[in-house]
Design a protein around this motif. Sequence first.
Motif, PDB file in Angstrom:
ATOM      1  N   VAL A 179      72.598 -31.388 -22.026  1.00  0.00           N
ATOM      2  CA  VAL A 179      73.920 -30.892 -21.625  1.00  0.00           C
ATOM      3  C   VAL A 179      73.968 -29.368 -21.652  1.00  0.00           C
ATOM      4  O   VAL A 179      74.570 -28.741 -20.778  1.00  0.00           O
ATOM      5  CB  VAL A 179      75.012 -31.491 -22.542  1.00  0.00           C
ATOM      6  N   GLU A 180      73.290 -28.770 -22.627  1.00  0.00           N
ATOM      7  CA  GLU A 180      73.320 -27.307 -22.753  1.00  0.00           C
ATOM      8  C   GLU A 180      72.723 -26.613 -21.530  1.00  0.00           C
ATOM      9  O   GLU A 180      73.024 -25.466 -21.250  1.00  0.00           O
ATOM     10  CB  GLU A 180      72.566 -26.852 -24.007  1.00  0.00           C
ATOM     11  N   GLU A 181      71.834 -27.317 -20.806  1.00  0.00           N
ATOM     12  CA  GLU A 181      71.197 -26.720 -19.626  1.00  0.00           C
ATOM     13  C   GLU A 181      72.015 -26.921 -18.357  1.00  0.00           C
ATOM     14  O   GLU A 181      71.726 -26.313 -17.332  1.00  0.00           O
ATOM     15  CB  GLU A 181      69.797 -27.299 -19.437  1.00  0.00           C
ATOM     16  N   LEU A 182      73.021 -27.793 -18.405  1.00  0.00           N
ATOM     17  CA  LEU A 182      73.874 -27.996 -17.242  1.00  0.00           C
ATOM     18  C   LEU A 182      74.847 -26.833 -17.134  1.00  0.00           C
ATOM     19  O   LEU A 182      75.276 -26.265 -18.144  1.00  0.00           O
ATOM     20  CB  LEU A 182      74.654 -29.311 -17.383  1.00  0.00           C
ATOM     21  N   PRO A 183      75.231 -26.457 -15.926  1.00  0.00           N
ATOM     22  CA  PRO A 183      76.157 -25.332 -15.789  1.00  0.00           C
ATOM     23  C   PRO A 183      77.573 -25.726 -16.216  1.00  0.00           C
ATOM     24  O   PRO A 183      77.957 -26.888 -16.164  1.00  0.00           O
ATOM     25  CB  PRO A 183      76.104 -25.023 -14.287  1.00  0.00           C
ATOM     26  N   LEU A 184      78.322 -24.748 -16.638  1.00  0.00           N
ATOM     27  CA  LEU A 184      79.736 -24.924 -16.935  1.00  0.00           C
ATOM     28  C   LEU A 184      80.451 -25.073 -15.594  1.00  0.00           C
ATOM     29  O   LEU A 184      80.343 -24.212 -14.720  1.00  0.00           O
ATOM     30  CB  LEU A 184      80.266 -23.722 -17.712  1.00  0.00           C
ATOM     31  N   MET A 185      81.136 -26.171 -15.415  1.00  0.00           N
ATOM     32  CA  MET A 185      81.795 -26.453 -14.137  1.00  0.00           C
ATOM     33  C   MET A 185      83.218 -25.901 -14.172  1.00  0.00           C
ATOM     34  O   MET A 185      84.104 -26.471 -14.821  1.00  0.00           O
ATOM     35  CB  MET A 185      81.823 -27.964 -13.872  1.00  0.00           C
TER      36      MET A 185
END
Length: 195
Positions: free
Chosen positions: A112-118
């Motif tokens: 999750v930490e590697e996913l961008p902030l949407m």
Amino acid sequence: MKTLMTLALAGAISFSSLANDNNDDLMELSAVKARYKTVNVLLKEGVGEAKIAIMDENGKKLHQRKVKQKGSDIIIPYNMEDMPCGEYQVEITTDDERVLYTVSTFNRSIPVEELPLMAYGKKLDDNTVNLAVIGLMEPGVDVKIRYKNNDRVLHSETIDTPEGFRKDYYLEGVDADEIYFELHDALGRTKYIHM
């Protein structure tokens, strides 16, 4: 004569067992492993010339090639990114032997930490901006509205709603084109939104 025949028979048996030892070891001289959507075929020293075939779970050939292994171990990677995740068969064939491996490819799970902030910003009029943040795993987003020309903070707040939020910001005396948003979530992700 009988001794000569016995000696010849013993020599033939020992020679055939030596030949068998070299050829029966194709399973020991090869390995196939999948890492996410890459299938790696290892051919160790001693395999010689071999055919490698990649097949789907029904045995339909997707790819085939000849490989000549000389001297040292070699690894032949197959990129399966364009193929669906699932089970595949890898057939390695020499003049004397055939081995069949079954491997499963899978997608790498992204932390999750590697996913961008949407987060998205939309100018509603000259003085009003709508901010939407979605897909939060933990509540808590620090919102800063900054001036573009000097990065000074115009407004700052923390919004602690779970999963996401939508909010309109009215900018009294400031044009929406003069600001940008700086967002930080509870996981440490950052996003900048310019109007």
